[in-house]
Motif scaffolding. Structure first.
Motif, PDB file in Angstrom:
ATOM      1  N   LYS A  48      -9.175   9.455   1.752  1.00  0.00           N
ATOM      2  CA  LYS A  48      -9.300   8.596   2.938  1.00  0.00           C
ATOM      3  C   LYS A  48     -10.555   8.887   3.762  1.00  0.00           C
ATOM      4  N   ASN A  78      -3.030  10.487   5.784  1.00  0.00           N
ATOM      5  CA  ASN A  78      -4.364  10.993   5.512  1.00  0.00           C
ATOM      6  C   ASN A  78      -5.450  10.253   6.281  1.00  0.00           C
ATOM      7  N   ALA A 183      -3.137   5.624  -8.077  1.00  0.00           N
ATOM      8  CA  ALA A 183      -2.042   5.257  -7.177  1.00  0.00           C
ATOM      9  C   ALA A 183      -2.475   4.092  -6.296  1.00  0.00           C
ATOM     10  N   GLY A 185      -1.790   2.009  -2.928  1.00  0.00           N
ATOM     11  CA  GLY A 185      -1.111   1.915  -1.635  1.00  0.00           C
ATOM     12  C   GLY A 185      -1.729   0.729  -0.909  1.00  0.00           C
ATOM     13  N   THR A 186      -2.821   0.993  -0.174  1.00  0.00           N
ATOM     14  CA  THR A 186      -3.596  -0.148   0.331  1.00  0.00           C
ATOM     15  C   THR A 186      -4.257  -0.873  -0.832  1.00  0.00           C
ATOM     16  N   GLY A 187      -4.497  -0.130  -1.927  1.00  0.00           N
ATOM     17  CA  GLY A 187      -5.166  -0.712  -3.097  1.00  0.00           C
ATOM     18  C   GLY A 187      -6.678  -0.514  -3.071  1.00  0.00           C
ATOM     19  N   GLY A 188      -7.184   0.065  -2.005  1.00  0.00           N
ATOM     20  CA  GLY A 188      -8.635   0.248  -1.885  1.00  0.00           C
ATOM     21  C   GLY A 188      -9.218   1.096  -3.007  1.00  0.00           C
ATOM     22  N   THR A 189      -8.554   2.192  -3.324  1.00  0.00           N
ATOM     23  CA  THR A 189      -9.100   3.100  -4.340  1.00  0.00           C
ATOM     24  C   THR A 189      -9.137   2.418  -5.705  1.00  0.00           C
ATOM     25  N   GLY A 237       2.451   6.888   0.920  1.00  0.00           N
ATOM     26  CA  GLY A 237       1.100   6.410   0.566  1.00  0.00           C
ATOM     27  C   GLY A 237       1.069   5.596  -0.709  1.00  0.00           C
ATOM     28  N   THR A 281       1.511  11.994  -4.422  1.00  0.00           N
ATOM     29  CA  THR A 281       1.063  10.859  -5.247  1.00  0.00           C
ATOM     30  C   THR A 281       0.298  11.311  -6.487  1.00  0.00           C
ATOM     31  N   PRO A 309      -5.166  11.952  -5.182  1.00  0.00           N
ATOM     32  CA  PRO A 309      -5.670  11.541  -3.858  1.00  0.00           C
ATOM     33  C   PRO A 309      -5.714  12.620  -2.788  1.00  0.00           C
ATOM     34  N   ASP A 310      -4.817  13.606  -2.827  1.00  0.00           N
ATOM     35  CA  ASP A 310      -4.850  14.580  -1.721  1.00  0.00           C
ATOM     36  C   ASP A 310      -4.270  15.931  -2.128  1.00  0.00           C
ATOM     37  N   TYR A 315       2.501  18.708   1.979  1.00  0.00           N
ATOM     38  CA  TYR A 315       3.875  18.413   1.532  1.00  0.00           C
ATOM     39  C   TYR A 315       4.736  19.672   1.452  1.00  0.00           C
TER      40      TYR A 315
HETATM   41  N1  PMP Z   1      -2.022   8.772  -2.172  1.00  0.00           N
HETATM   42  C1  PMP Z   1      -1.955   9.102  -0.889  1.00  0.00           C
HETATM   43  C2  PMP Z   1      -1.457  10.454  -0.516  1.00  0.00           C
HETATM   44  C3  PMP Z   1      -2.330   8.190   0.103  1.00  0.00           C
HETATM   45  O1  PMP Z   1      -2.257   8.537   1.404  1.00  0.00           O
HETATM   46  C4  PMP Z   1      -2.769   6.902  -0.287  1.00  0.00           C
HETATM   47  C5  PMP Z   1      -3.159   5.925   0.766  1.00  0.00           C
HETATM   48  N2  PMP Z   1      -2.142   5.079   1.237  1.00  0.00           N
HETATM   49  C6  PMP Z   1      -2.810   6.590  -1.652  1.00  0.00           C
HETATM   50  C7  PMP Z   1      -2.443   7.553  -2.565  1.00  0.00           C
HETATM   51  C8  PMP Z   1      -3.205   5.231  -2.162  1.00  0.00           C
HETATM   52  O2  PMP Z   1      -4.570   4.954  -1.982  1.00  0.00           O
HETATM   53  P1  PMP Z   1      -5.015   3.498  -1.586  1.00  0.00           P
HETATM   54  O3  PMP Z   1      -4.538   3.250  -0.188  1.00  0.00           O
HETATM   55  O4  PMP Z   1      -6.498   3.508  -1.705  1.00  0.00           O
HETATM   56  O5  PMP Z   1      -4.377   2.532  -2.545  1.00  0.00           O
END
Ligand code: PMP
Length: 331
Positions: A48, A78, A183, A185-189, A237, A281, A309-310, A315
């Protein structure tokens, strides 16, 4: 290793250029080679940082914000940490509207990072003036020279990964990548990284990861939101109960859904087998990779990149806590 030579101007100069690490033990039963892009190596410990910095610097370039302005977002996760970190360095005020479902640890962490945190009830509709969406929107409207990050509906979220994560992976793999597992979530990655990689080689397969309880996979297949798919789940996420415009579904070849239990156990397996301490994730991403392998997705020549992603430290009260795992029936 030129990056860490000499003096680094400030912490934000360390955003991006994360390592790609070969996985030796965890995937040895699958065909192909497997590599993890460790986004925890960003200074805010997640992917993020990339979008937070890109969106803020875009607003600076457009003259929307300058020193003393305000950054507003709805997140306890994040993105909140990244925005708070950037705000300190650049001299902005950071206001985050979070739901009262967020753990006290997370709220304390964001406050420690200098953010003003508004805790809002989770059990009200999004359109309710008390919801964290509406609270953030109102703060943004009332605050002159503020920027609302709005990560689920901001195309700069995709653009940040198109400009950085995608080119990094292409370069680090010497163009050998055949599959990317991400993964959503927002789909940006997945959208930004996937778009860049497909432009370099259209044969690269972009494999999405969704949560059981989320609508993304079904929407990708049918173009419709099926609310029957929606159920509560624990992975933070991943997945969503609405369709974010920060997801470009055309870039994604296919989705797999994973369960809370499988993702949690797989994250713990990553620690034990690779010495990498990943977030929840990341466990979901490896679990989905196993499911894709079982479906016959990979061959001995596959060069598979997984984005982690993190970091696991976020956690400690969940997947790395045996009592929590037992309460969920996961152990
Ligand atoms: N893993 C974690 C821990 C996240 O915080 C997010 C963000 N929501 C994602 C994966 C997914 O990434 P994105 O939002 O770019 O799809």
């Amino acid at each position: 290793m030129t990056r860490h030579q000499g003096i680094t101007e400030n912490i934000l100069k360390l955003v991006g250029e994360t390592p790609l690490v070969k996985l030796h033990n965890i995937a040895k039963d699958f065909k192909g080679s497997y590599f993890a892009k460790l986004e925890a190596f960003n200074p805010g410990h997640s992917a993020k940082d990339r979008i937070a910095l890109h969106i803020i610097e875009d607003a600076e370039r457009k003259g929307i914000i300058k020193k003393g302005s305000t950054i507003v977002e709805t997140t306890s996760g994040n993105t909140g940490f990244s925005l708070a970190m950037i705000s300190i360095v650049k001299g902005y005020k950071c206001i985050l509207a979070v739901s009262d479902k967020s753990s006290q640890d997370k709220i304390d962490m964001l406050k420690s990072m200098g953010a003003e945190v508004h805790v809002c009830p989770a059990n009200v509709p999004a359109a309710d003036p008390k919801s964290y969406y509406e609270v953030a929107k109102t703060i943004h409207k009332k605050t002159k020279n503020s920027v609302y990050i709005n990560q689920y509906f901001n195309e700069l979220n995709i653009d940040a990964h198109y400009r950085t994560t995608g080119p990094e992976i292409w370069e680090q793999t010497g163009g050998k990548i055949t599959h990317l597992v991400v993964a959503s979530g927002t789909g940006g990655t997945i959208s930004g990284t996937g778009k860049y990689l497909k432009e370099q080689n259209p044969d690269i397969k972009i494999l999405g990861v969704d949560a059981i309880g989320s609508v993304l996979k079904k929407y990708h297949e049918t173009g419709k939101i099926d609310m029957n798919e929606v159920s509560p789940y624990k992975i933070e996420g991943l997945g969503k109960n609405l369709i974010p415009t920060a997801t470009d579904f055309d870039v994604i070849d296919v989705y797999e859904k994973v369960s809370d239990k499988d993702a949690a156990l797989t994250a713990r397996e990553i620690v034990k087998k690779e010495g990498i301490f990943p977030g929840y994730t990341s466990g979901a991403v490896l679990q989905a990779t196993k499911q894709y392998a079982d479906l016959g997705m990979f061959t001995k020549d596959s060069f598979v990149v997984l984005i982690f992603p993190d970091h696991g430290s976020r956690y400690m009260n969940k997947i790395y806590n045996d009592s929590w795992m037992k309460e969920q029936g996961f152990l």
